[in-house]
Design an enzyme around this catalytic site. Sequence first.
Site, PDB file in Angstrom:
ATOM      1  N   ASP A 131       0.835  -1.188   0.000  1.00 36.01           N
ATOM      2  CA  ASP A 131       0.000   0.000   0.000  1.00 36.01           C
ATOM      3  C   ASP A 131       0.879   1.252   0.000  1.00 36.01           C
ATOM      4  O   ASP A 131       1.971   1.235  -0.572  1.00 36.01           O
ATOM      5  CB  ASP A 131      -0.943  -0.036   1.219  1.00 36.01           C
ATOM      6  CG  ASP A 131      -2.300   0.573   0.930  1.00 36.01           C
ATOM      7  OD1 ASP A 131      -2.360   1.793   0.734  1.00 36.01           O
ATOM      8  OD2 ASP A 131      -3.297  -0.168   0.922  1.00 36.01           O
ATOM      9  N   HIS A 149      -3.637   5.736   3.673  1.00 35.13           N
ATOM     10  CA  HIS A 149      -4.441   4.573   3.303  1.00 35.13           C
ATOM     11  C   HIS A 149      -3.843   3.277   3.831  1.00 35.13           C
ATOM     12  O   HIS A 149      -4.533   2.458   4.443  1.00 35.13           O
ATOM     13  CB  HIS A 149      -4.569   4.509   1.787  1.00 35.13           C
ATOM     14  CG  HIS A 149      -5.498   3.445   1.296  1.00 35.13           C
ATOM     15  ND1 HIS A 149      -5.056   2.232   0.838  1.00 35.13           N
ATOM     16  CD2 HIS A 149      -6.842   3.409   1.192  1.00 35.13           C
ATOM     17  CE1 HIS A 149      -6.091   1.485   0.470  1.00 35.13           C
ATOM     18  NE2 HIS A 149      -7.184   2.190   0.672  1.00 35.13           N
ATOM     19  N   ASN A 202     -13.993  -0.456  -6.612  1.00 32.70           N
ATOM     20  CA  ASN A 202     -15.155   0.339  -6.178  1.00 32.70           C
ATOM     21  C   ASN A 202     -15.935   0.936  -7.344  1.00 32.70           C
ATOM     22  O   ASN A 202     -16.567   1.974  -7.193  1.00 32.70           O
ATOM     23  CB  ASN A 202     -14.694   1.489  -5.271  1.00 32.70           C
ATOM     24  CG  ASN A 202     -14.080   1.006  -3.985  1.00 32.70           C
ATOM     25  OD1 ASN A 202     -14.240  -0.144  -3.594  1.00 32.70           O
ATOM     26  ND2 ASN A 202     -13.362   1.886  -3.310  1.00 32.70           N
ATOM     27  N   VAL A 220      -5.545 -15.529  -6.798  1.00 34.88           N
ATOM     28  CA  VAL A 220      -5.747 -14.419  -5.864  1.00 34.88           C
ATOM     29  C   VAL A 220      -7.205 -14.412  -5.418  1.00 34.88           C
ATOM     30  O   VAL A 220      -8.110 -14.569  -6.239  1.00 34.88           O
ATOM     31  CB  VAL A 220      -5.387 -13.072  -6.519  1.00 34.88           C
ATOM     32  CG1 VAL A 220      -5.740 -11.910  -5.600  1.00 34.88           C
ATOM     33  CG2 VAL A 220      -3.920 -13.034  -6.891  1.00 34.88           C
ATOM     34  N   SER A 230     -11.275  -1.869  -0.124  1.00 32.85           N
ATOM     35  CA  SER A 230     -10.013  -1.864   0.624  1.00 32.85           C
ATOM     36  C   SER A 230     -10.246  -2.366   2.035  1.00 32.85           C
ATOM     37  O   SER A 230      -9.538  -3.246   2.534  1.00 32.85           O
ATOM     38  CB  SER A 230      -9.446  -0.442   0.704  1.00 32.85           C
ATOM     39  OG  SER A 230      -8.675  -0.114  -0.403  1.00 32.85           O
TER      40      SER A 230
END
Length: 373
Positions: free
Chosen positions: A21, A55, A150, A167, A215
């Site tokens: 991140d 974040h 999103n 994944v 997230s």
Amino acid sequence: MKADDMWKVSQGQGVVVAVIDSGVNASLPELRGQVLEGADASNKSLNPHQDPDGHGTNMATLIAGTGAGGGIKGLAPKAKILPVRSAAGDWDDPADAILGRSIRYAAGHGARIINISLGGIGLPKQFPLTQAAVQYALKKGSLIFAASGNSGDENNPVELPAAIPGVAAVGAIDSNGKAAKWSTHGDQVALAAAGVDVITHCTESNGLCKSWGTSQATAITSASAALIWSKHPKWTNNQVLRVMMQTASPPAGDVIPSSYLGYGSIRPRKVLLDGEGDPGPADVNPLLAREGATKPDPSASASASKSPSADPKSTPTATDDKKGDKKTVAEPKKNDDNSSTLWIAIGAGIAVLLAAAVAIALVRRRGSASVGL
């Protein structure tokens, strides 16, 4: 989720979760002693223990915050965070290269779980390094969770690494278990978790904010996996994921996995408190085994509960904080950044990208509204 009861069984001790991140602010009271050395995977070589964006820090607190100093207590407060800085500002790194380096570093430095609360928008052929890194990490025994995105209520683009085979892509649900209308959906979605009105630190003001995004759902899913793996340290990445899929609250309807919720919303308490879930074969990735399935795979859903959940065919009912009002916990302050996008070129500037159509968006999956304290 009955967190207090789960913590009597497991708090994530012994499990390292990599947070790929914007860095992690290791000086926060609830993160002191929780953050390992880490690295910056970009060409800038910045300190992974600093996070001007905020974040990555919020993802880390949701996973392993201790609650110290009045801070946020994460779902796995005794897990450790390995910060891998890969999204923090002005970039000259291609998204594929930085994601590939980040995943390889995490897998090679002891991360059993890799949390990727960001994604790149582009064609799979534009992510060869990321795909190779994913395969490397899976072979090393890591479990990878990535935010699905999103943009489900817009053009619903498929994002990577969430859509890379192996994944586990995570979608978002609201407090009623309904899929958030903005949660990116498709065949890539494996699981879902809370992603609406999640309390995090504000990123553009002081205090705490109610935030939204896949997230947050991804971080909560990673923390859940840490709880399970800590309780069952001899299980492999495939076995931890399999029991999470088995014990998820399944979506309504005949088609499982569903495009919004995958195998359903996570319920780690079913594993930790009720002893449900059959870990099955150690060397078989349940996501790869499920490809093309329209009914539950017996190896992936034999122990699944029949409790009701969201109907993937219905219109999601979650509040979108880009358009709706937010309730405040205390005195409201100004809204704290509703969305953020980093456009990363493949060796070119934005003007060239628009003309050549080779842009990849590296997107931090978040939105928030202030609830200040």
